[in-house]
Design an enzyme around this catalytic site. Structure first.
Site, PDB file in Angstrom:
ATOM      1  N   LYS A  28       0.685  -1.271  -0.385  1.00 33.07           N
ATOM      2  CA  LYS A  28       0.342   0.190   0.251  1.00 33.07           C
ATOM      3  C   LYS A  28       0.568   1.148  -0.082  1.00 33.07           C
ATOM      4  CE  LYS A  28      -3.226   2.704   0.474  1.00 33.07           C
ATOM      5  NZ  LYS A  28      -4.630   3.104   0.952  1.00 33.07           N
ATOM      6  N   LYS A  50       0.529  11.757   5.587  1.00 35.83           N
ATOM      7  CA  LYS A  50       1.468  10.906   6.086  1.00 35.83           C
ATOM      8  C   LYS A  50       2.008  10.134   5.949  1.00 35.83           C
ATOM      9  CE  LYS A  50      -1.596   7.512   7.323  1.00 35.83           C
ATOM     10  NZ  LYS A  50      -2.397   6.660   7.543  1.00 35.83           N
TER      11      LYS A  50
END
Length: 304
Positions: free
Chosen positions: A172, A242
């Site tokens: 991911k 992030k």
């Protein structure tokens, strides 16, 4: 016997994912620090819980969908957390995007309680979460993945087991690294061409027919940049920062230099410093637009 499912984290992604589980008729217990989404899902047929611990106590498979590594660690391992209420033989499936090292840490603690863990982060965004067409990258034991595949198929259409625990998170992060760099590259190139006099609509059309075509061009630019749509509430600059931070952190752990990730991170940091931290992250194109005095916008209605 039908397995009982718990779902913790009912944000922009988690809420529609949980909703699809309810629509499928699966017995679902839900919890979030905000009561409103819990109440909404209770009306649809879910059972509401007052804590992560209570959710785990009444569930055989516990799904978490949370914003960050510290959130996942606190919800699963913390006081009144999942680990305090989970039963032996249960499965925890974290679908958040977090550091692979955190996933492994949490998994190590759960296995001490005879609880298995999968990491199953998702891609394709809120629209896919609503439609149940997410791409899901799953790490963990293959037999546990097979055991949970029917649950995952309610939320996604492209589901792949990619390796041991932590590998789902790694895939991911790499997905988001490539996408974020692609968006900055397309932004820079398109602004350059428009500055040189190429009409944005013509530019978009011909790029889409050539080797520069991509998902980022056809989705992020077609549906958002070309319309000047950088609304809040989708996937903001703060979120991609992030993820890039997790990429850079992992690169440091593995002693691998990440040149393009670092550059993309700085461009998104610039966008945040410019007051755009809450905007949808393709807003990074405006950095180049403001420097050049041109905009990459369609003069016609762009089809979805």
């Amino acid at each position: 016997m039908q397995r009982r499912i718990g779902f913790i984290g009912l944000g922009a992604m988690g809420k529609p994912m949980a909703t699809n589980l309810i629509k499928k008729g699966l017995p679902l217990t839900v919890f979030d620090i905000r009561q409103e989404p819990v109440d909404e899902l209770v009306k649809l047929g879910a059972k509401g819980a007052k804590s992560s611990r209570e959710t785990a106590t009444s569930s055989d498979v516990i799904i978490t969908m949370l914003p960050s590594s510290p959130n996942v660690e606190a919800v699963i391992l913390g006081k009144d957390g999942v680990i305090q209420g989970v039963s032996k033989g249960s499965i925890v499936m974290d679908m958040s995007t977090i550091a692979p090292s955190t996933t492994k840490k949490v998994g190590d603690e759960l296995i001490k309680r005879s609880v298995e863990m999968l990491d199953a982060p998702v891609a394709r965004g809120v629209k896919a979460a609503v439609e149940g067409t997410l791409a899901i990258f799953v790490g963990g034991k293959k037999e546990i993945f097979e055991e949970c595949k029917d649950i995952l198929e309610v939320m996604g259409t492209d589901i792949n087991h990619v390796g041991e625990l932590g590998c789902g998170e790694m895939v991911k992060l790499v997905n988001n690294l490539i996408l974020s760099v692609s968006i900055t590259a397309i932004a820079e190139g398109m602004v350059l061409a428009v500055k040189a006099g190429v009409e944005p609509d013509v530019l978009f059309e011909v790029l889409g027919k050539g080797s520069a075509d991509s998902f980022a061009l056809q989705n992020h630019f077609r549906n958002f940049v070309m319309k000047g749509d950088f609304r809040e509430g989708i996937f903001p600059v703060e979120y991609i920062l992030k993820d890039l931070g997790l990429v850079l952190e992992t690169g440091k752990e593995l002693q691998m230099p990440l040149f393009l990730a670092s550059l993309a991170n700085q461009l998104y940091e610039f966008a945040k410093a410019s007051g755009k931290g809450k905007n949808y992250y393709p807003v990074v194109v405006t950095i180049f637009e403001e420097l050049t005095g041109v905009k990459v916008r369609s003069k016609k209605k762009v089809s979805q």
